[in-house]
Design an enzyme around this catalytic site. Structure first.
Site, short mmCIF file in Angstrom:
data_model
loop_
_atom_site.label_atom_id
_atom_site.label_comp_id
_atom_site.label_asym_id
_atom_site.label_seq_id
_atom_site.Cartn_x
_atom_site.Cartn_y
_atom_site.Cartn_z
N ASP A 29 38.90 40.65 40.47
CA ASP A 29 39.78 41.11 40.74
C ASP A 29 40.03 42.39 39.81
O ASP A 29 40.32 42.46 38.36
CB ASP A 29 41.20 39.95 39.84
N GLY A 30 39.29 43.56 39.95
CA GLY A 30 39.31 44.58 40.05
C GLY A 30 39.99 45.70 40.06
O GLY A 30 40.32 46.66 39.41
N LYS A 31 40.78 45.65 41.69
CA LYS A 31 41.61 46.73 42.56
C LYS A 31 41.03 47.65 41.53
O LYS A 31 41.56 48.59 42.24
CB LYS A 31 42.92 46.88 41.40
N ARG A 32 39.50 47.76 43.00
CA ARG A 32 38.91 49.11 42.58
C ARG A 32 39.08 49.82 43.88
O ARG A 32 39.96 49.47 44.88
CB ARG A 32 36.62 48.86 43.26
#
Length: 257
Positions: free
Chosen positions: A84-87
């Site tokens: 979960d990094g929302k890259r």
């Protein structure tokens, strides 16, 4: 391992968001031990383990090393992993993010940000297709202020639904059987939005954060993955393996019955 296998497992996702202040004088060692014990105990009850990258990055190089160790351990246990990094970025930078997570850990998934447009998402989709992974695109997030942009009306329809329709079309080329490798993040705190997205994107896996501490309620349906972080990782506001097992059983009962 193929990430789409997560959709045939129990629908609960453990969110791993470690807070060092809750882990005593040697926090990294205790986070490691507690998380490994929790993963092993909960693995049969979970669809996946979701690692919030910011909490590991905040721990410095040792935290990044711990992230890779715990993600590897999850895979050894047969448990799919969501980073979960929302890259999100354009061109070669998006490709680098995809290599860092989707290609380094085949069969895993990554959360991504759509603000830069569909062209910036394609490197993630392509990497997921090559590696048996998945991508979850932020659509309607669980935070109270999400409507500032996501609910803006465009041609009489909220922006997040335009995105859902575009992702369903784009995801068709990455579909294998009933499910696409292109999924979406939709907050369980907005059940009406979940229903509207599902109507427009019937083949997209949906990652639903907000169950538990944020007040999101369990919903019924296929292709739904319910992420619980504080409610499972820190039940009662602290590390507690026994309470986490009890919380998982209660959540699963609400989800599947």
């Amino acid at each position: 391992m193929d990430f789409l296998e997560a959709l045939s497992r129990p629908p609960l996702v453990l969110g791993v968001d470690p807070r060092p202040t809750l882990h005593g004088p040697e926090p990294l060692a205790h986070i490691r031990r507690y998380t490994l014990e929790l993963l092993e105990a909960l693995a049969p009850r979970l669809a996946a383990a979701k690692f919030q990258l910011a909490f590991f990055e905040a721990l410095g190089p040792e935290g990044t090393a711990l992230l890779w160790e715990l993600a590897s351990a999850s895979r050894v246990m047969g448990l799919p992993v969501i980073f979960d990094g929302k890259r999100g970025d354009i061109g070669s930078t998006a490709e680098a993010y995809a290599r860092a997570y989707l290609e380094a850990f085949p069969g895993s998934a990554l959360t991504v940000n759509p603000y830069l447009g569909l062209d910036a998402l394609k490197p993630f989709f392509q990497a997921a297709s090559r590696t048996g992974g998945g991508v979850f695109v932020l659509a309607k997030t669980s935070n109270p202020g999400s409507g500032f942009l996501q609910d803006l009306l465009v041609e009489g329809k909220p922006l997040y639904l335009h995105l859902a329709e575009a992702l369903e079309r784009e995801g068709e080329r990455y579909r294998e059987g009933p499910w696409s490798r292109v999924g979406m993040v939709v907050g369980a705190t907005y059940p009406e939005a979940v229903a509207r997205v599902r109507e427009r994107a019937p083949h997209a896996p949906l990652l639903l954060p907000g169950v538990g501490a944020q007040g999101g309620r369990p919903l019924k349906g296929e292709g739904l993955l319910f992420a619980a972080s504080r409610a499972l990782y820190y039940p009662g506001g602290r590390p507690d393996l026994k309470a986490a097992l009890e919380a998982a059983e209660a959540l699963l009962k609400a989800l599947v019955e």
